[in-house]
Design an enzyme around this catalytic site. Structure first.
Site, PDB file in Angstrom:
ATOM      1  CD1 TRP A  58      30.461 -21.357  -2.890  1.00  0.00           C
ATOM      2  CD2 TRP A  58      32.330 -20.410  -2.130  1.00  0.00           C
ATOM      3  NE1 TRP A  58      31.373 -22.363  -2.647  1.00  0.00           N
ATOM      4  CE2 TRP A  58      32.518 -21.806  -2.184  1.00  0.00           C
ATOM      5  CE3 TRP A  58      33.376 -19.595  -1.692  1.00  0.00           C
ATOM      6  CZ2 TRP A  58      33.720 -22.407  -1.818  1.00  0.00           C
ATOM      7  CZ3 TRP A  58      34.563 -20.193  -1.319  1.00  0.00           C
ATOM      8  CH2 TRP A  58      34.728 -21.586  -1.384  1.00  0.00           C
ATOM      9  CG  HIS A  59      33.284 -17.832   1.870  1.00  0.00           C
ATOM     10  ND1 HIS A  59      33.812 -16.962   0.947  1.00  0.00           N
ATOM     11  CD2 HIS A  59      34.276 -18.716   2.140  1.00  0.00           C
ATOM     12  CE1 HIS A  59      35.057 -17.307   0.678  1.00  0.00           C
ATOM     13  NE2 HIS A  59      35.371 -18.362   1.389  1.00  0.00           N
TER      14      HIS A  59
END
Length: 407
Positions: free
Chosen positions: A335-336
């Site tokens: 997700w980052h």
């Protein structure tokens, strides 16, 4: 046109104070001007996304319409008879809710690193809100869909860009009530305190570590990049300096968001609770970016573990918990960003969590072997701090620059 990045400059706070005054006065007289709060939020959203960010403004409008339809559709489906046990529809609803985020996150992989035209500041946190609502509808905690309340929750501007991530039922409970004058004065006092502390964190300490120290130490570390793997004392300095910068910058932002929320009569959850005083990595994730870590825990880890247990895919609870950690932190890393250092950061935390659980089980099995006192507590805090800072060095991407950026 005025283009304002949330909480980044004095001009933003000047306009913010002007816009907040009618809300503050109304609250002091126990009146909530909901129409004005909506207008206020829309004006600030316009100021954030005008000018060079007009494409993001158009994207958030389209996104809001899309997520509203998805949430309304699933809530409407849940009210039908014989619909409550249709897992496939629930999975479809969650997938549709997170689809825009997936599209935005993975577009750079296939379009020469270019950002998606459908992306905008805060899309992740808005998506987490919607996905959480759909899962709570599945659980029966949310039973109806109210358009105005949904939009107020989704587009609550103090937290729109980087959280904290609120929960729908908690938010609406605050939104529906008007605090007494005494209660609001307490909120107002805490709000001002959080904003002042946020200024100190972000514009003094965050500036010192991130703007004054970090570039110079990174430069020294780059000069010693020809050492084995670039290992050097300046690299150690980068690790600690970046960790301090990351905390004070992000914690300062979160304090601004919470402080403004309090002034609007909404008790948005705090995001940080002295994380560098944690005595193990599990405790750290109960104190660091808490609303995000609790969201991942409740909506990914717990549901994954429950699914595996229900279908008896793994018999060992220890193996199941360890697999859950790997899935949880791998998702968090991806997700980052879809880079090796973000993914490695996620795997690193999963491994440390697994080792921490193993150590806790070992200590319980051998009670009396290991002393428990102030000294051991301090040592645990110090060790955890160093482990966390090492993970932040991975997260920073500086190693990518050090090892691969310059030849």
């Amino acid at each position: 046109m005025i283009n304002l990045q949330p909480y980044e400059n004095p001009q933003y706070f000047f306009y913010l104070l002007i816009g907040l005054l009618p809300i503050i006065i109304g609250m002091l007289y126990q009146k909530r001007f909901r129409w004005y709060e909506s207008l206020f939020s829309l004006v600030f959203l316009f100021l954030i996304f005008d000018g060079s960010k007009i494409s993001q403004g158009i994207a958030i409008i389209g996104y809001t319409v899309y997520e509203t339809l998805v949430t309304w559709w699933y809530c409407h489906y849940r009210t039908k008879e014989n619909s409550k046990n249709k897992t496939s529809i629930f999975i479809l609803a969650v997938f549709l809710a997170i689809l825009p985020l997936i599209f935005v996150k993975f577009t750079p992989l296939f379009v020469d690193g270019k950002a998606s035209i459908f992306g905008f500041l805060g899309i992740s946190y808005l998506t987490f809100k919607v996905a959480g609502m759909i899962m709570e509808m599945r659980d029966g905690s949310i039973k109806d869909f109210h358009l105005v309340k949904f939009l107020q929750f989704l587009l609550f501007f103090p937290t729109i860009s980087s959280g904290p991530i609120d929960r729908y039922r908690r938010f609406i409970k605050d939104y529906d009530r008007v605090p007494t004058q005494e209660q609001y004065l307490g909120l107002l006092q805490k709000g001002v305190h959080n904003i002042m502390l946020g200024f100190f964190y972000k514009f003094v300490l965050g500036y010192f570590f991130g703007t004054v120290l970090l570039p110079n130490i990174e430069h020294l570390a780059m000069l010693s990049r020809h050492n084995f793997l670039g290992l050097s004392w300046p690299l150690v300095g980068v690790m600690y300096t970046y960790s301090m910068y990351l905390f004070f910058d992000f914690a300062g932002y979160s304090l601004f968001a919470v402080g403004i929320s309090y002034m609007m009569g909404i008790e948005t959850p705090m995001n940080f609770n002295k994380p560098f005083l944690s005595w193990n990595i599990k405790e750290f994730w109960n104190r660091w970016h808490m609303t995000l870590s609790f969201w991942f825990r409740d909506y990914i880890y717990m549901r994954f573990v429950f699914f595996m247990m229900k279908h008896k895919i793994l018999k060992s609870r220890i193996a199941l918990a360890n697999l859950g950690y790997l899935v949880l932190f791998l998702v968090m890393g991806i997700w980052h960003g879809e880079t090796w250092f973000y993914i490695t950061y996620g795997i690193f935390h999963a491994v440390v969590m697994i080792l921490t659980d193993a150590w806790i089980r070992y200590k319980r099995k051998h009670k009396g072997w290991f002393p428990s006192n102030k000294f051991t507590h301090v040592m645990s805090v110090v060790l955890t701090f160093h482990v966390v800072c090492l993970s932040f060095l991975l997260f920073s991407g500086f190693l990518d620059q050090l090892w691969f950026g310059i030849r």
